[in-house]
Design an enzyme around this catalytic site. Structure first.
Site, PDB file in Angstrom:
ATOM      1  NE  ARG A  53      -2.409  -1.779   3.341  1.00 24.92           N
ATOM      2  CZ  ARG A  53      -2.353  -3.059   3.462  1.00 24.92           C
ATOM      3  NH1 ARG A  53      -2.979  -4.095   2.768  1.00 24.92           N
ATOM      4  NH2 ARG A  53      -1.742  -3.466   4.767  1.00 24.92           N
ATOM      5  CD  GLU A  88       1.833 -12.199  17.744  1.00 24.68           C
ATOM      6  OE1 GLU A  88       1.346 -12.002  16.685  1.00 24.68           O
ATOM      7  OE2 GLU A  88       1.457 -12.619  18.722  1.00 24.68           O
TER       8      GLU A  88
HETATM    9  P1  AMP Z   1       4.461  -3.167  11.545  1.00 25.64           P
HETATM   10  O1  AMP Z   1       5.718  -3.532  10.825  1.00 25.64           O
HETATM   11  O2  AMP Z   1       4.148  -3.943  12.612  1.00 25.64           O
HETATM   12  O3  AMP Z   1       4.542  -1.757  11.705  1.00 25.64           O
HETATM   13  O4  AMP Z   1       3.309  -3.426  10.242  1.00 25.64           O
HETATM   14  C1  AMP Z   1       3.301  -2.294   9.390  1.00 25.64           C
HETATM   15  C2  AMP Z   1       2.641  -3.153   7.963  1.00 25.64           C
HETATM   16  O5  AMP Z   1       1.661  -4.002   8.239  1.00 25.64           O
HETATM   17  C3  AMP Z   1       2.116  -1.999   7.029  1.00 25.64           C
HETATM   18  O6  AMP Z   1       2.582  -2.315   5.811  1.00 25.64           O
HETATM   19  C4  AMP Z   1       0.692  -2.198   7.265  1.00 25.64           C
HETATM   20  O7  AMP Z   1       0.207  -1.944   6.019  1.00 25.64           O
HETATM   21  C5  AMP Z   1       0.477  -3.628   7.780  1.00 25.64           C
HETATM   22  N1  AMP Z   1      -0.478  -3.452   9.027  1.00 25.64           N
HETATM   23  C6  AMP Z   1      -0.350  -3.818  10.383  1.00 25.64           C
HETATM   24  N2  AMP Z   1      -1.384  -3.657  11.234  1.00 25.64           N
HETATM   25  C7  AMP Z   1      -2.313  -3.228  10.396  1.00 25.64           C
HETATM   26  C8  AMP Z   1      -3.459  -3.195  10.373  1.00 25.64           C
HETATM   27  N3  AMP Z   1      -4.313  -3.218  11.830  1.00 25.64           N
HETATM   28  N4  AMP Z   1      -4.501  -2.548   9.419  1.00 25.64           N
HETATM   29  C9  AMP Z   1      -3.856  -2.538   8.284  1.00 25.64           C
HETATM   30  N5  AMP Z   1      -2.769  -2.951   7.748  1.00 25.64           N
HETATM   31  C10 AMP Z   1      -1.761  -3.239   8.894  1.00 25.64           C
END
Ligand code: AMP
Length: 183
Positions: free
Chosen positions: A67, A104
Site C-alpha cells: 500500500r 511476532e
Molecule cells: P509493522 O511492521 O508492525 O509496523 O506493520 C506495518 C505493516 O503491516 C504495514 O505495511 C501495514 O500496511 C500492515 N498492517 C499492520 N497492522 C495493520 C492494521 N491493523 N491494519 C492495516 N494494515 C496493517
C-alpha cells in the site's frame, strides 16, 4: 494545505474502513481502499502531502509493499521525482540488498535494488507506507535506504496505531510524520 484542520482529519479518518478480525481474529484492519475510492479524500491527502514535502528538496520517494506503493507513487508523480519500491524478499528482479526484521513469530525480510539511488549522490528520500503498527517493517526499510547510500529525510504514514509504539523504533533512524493517529 501544509496543516490539516480537525475537520479534514476527521474526514480522512472516516473515509477509512475498519474491518474486524482480518487477517486473523483480534486484528482491527484499517482498510484504506475506501479512502482510495473516495476522490475527495484521496485528493485531499495527496495535496496535503504535496504541500508538506514540495520544499523539502526530495530526490525520491521510497514506498513499502504494497500500500506504500499507491500513496508513494501518486505523491512522487505530483512532486516530479522518482519512486523506489521496497519489496518483500524475492520480488525485485535485479541485484538487491535486504534487511530482516522480527515478527511476532519468526522473521520477515524487505529488499531494495542496490542501484535504486545510484544516479543521485546522498539522495534525499522520503519513506512512505499506509500504516505503522509495531514499526518493524518501517525500521528495516529506513535501514535499507541508508545501506543503499541515501538519506531518509522523513518516514510518512497515513495512520499510526499509536498504542503499539511503532514510531519509537524509528528513533535515531529517521524523523516521522503520521497524518492520522489511532489510540
Ligand atoms: P509493522 O511492521 O508492525 O509496523 O506493520 C506495518 C505493516 O503491516 C504495514 O505495511 C501495514 O500496511 C500492515 N498492517 C499492520 N497492522 C495493520 C492494521 N491493523 N491494519 C492495516 N494494515 C496493517
Amino acid at each position: 494545505m501544509k496543516t490539516l484542520t480537525d475537520e479534514q482529519r476527521n474526514f480522512l479518518m472516516e473515509s477509512i474502513r475498519d474491518v474486524p478480525d482480518f487477517p486473523k481474529t483480534g486484528i482491527l484492519f484499517k482498510d484504506i481502499t475506501t479512502l482510495l475510492n473516495n476522490a475527495d479524500a484521496f485528493t485531499l491527502l495527496i495535496e496535503h502531502l504535496r504541500a508538506r514535502y514540495e520544499s523539502s528538496g526530495l530526490d525520491y520517494i521510497a514506498g513499502i509493499e504494497s500500500r506504500g506503493f499507491i500513496f508513494g507513487a501518486a505523491l512522487a508523480a505530483k512532486l516530479g521525482i522518482g519512486f523506489v519500491p521496497i519489496r518483500k524478499k524475492g520480488k525485485l528482479p535485479s541485484a538487491t540488498i535486504g534487511e530482516k526484521y522480527a515478527l511476532e513469530y519468526g522473521f520477515d525480510e524487505v529488499e531494495i535494488h542496490i542501484d535504486a539511488f545510484e544516479k543521485t549522490k546522498e539522495a534525499r528520500v522520503l519513506l512512505i507506507d499506509d500504516l505503522i503498527a509495531t514499526g518493524g517493517t518501517a525500521a528495516a526499510a529506513a535501514k535499507l535506504i541508508k545501506d543503499a547510500g541515501a538519506q531518509c529525510i522523513e518516514a510518512c504514514f497515513i495512520i499510526n496505531l499509536a498504542f503499539l509504539g511503532g514510531t519509537d523504533k524509528l528513533a535515531g533512524l529517521t524523523p516521522c510524520y503520521c497524518v492520522l493517529e489511532v489510540g
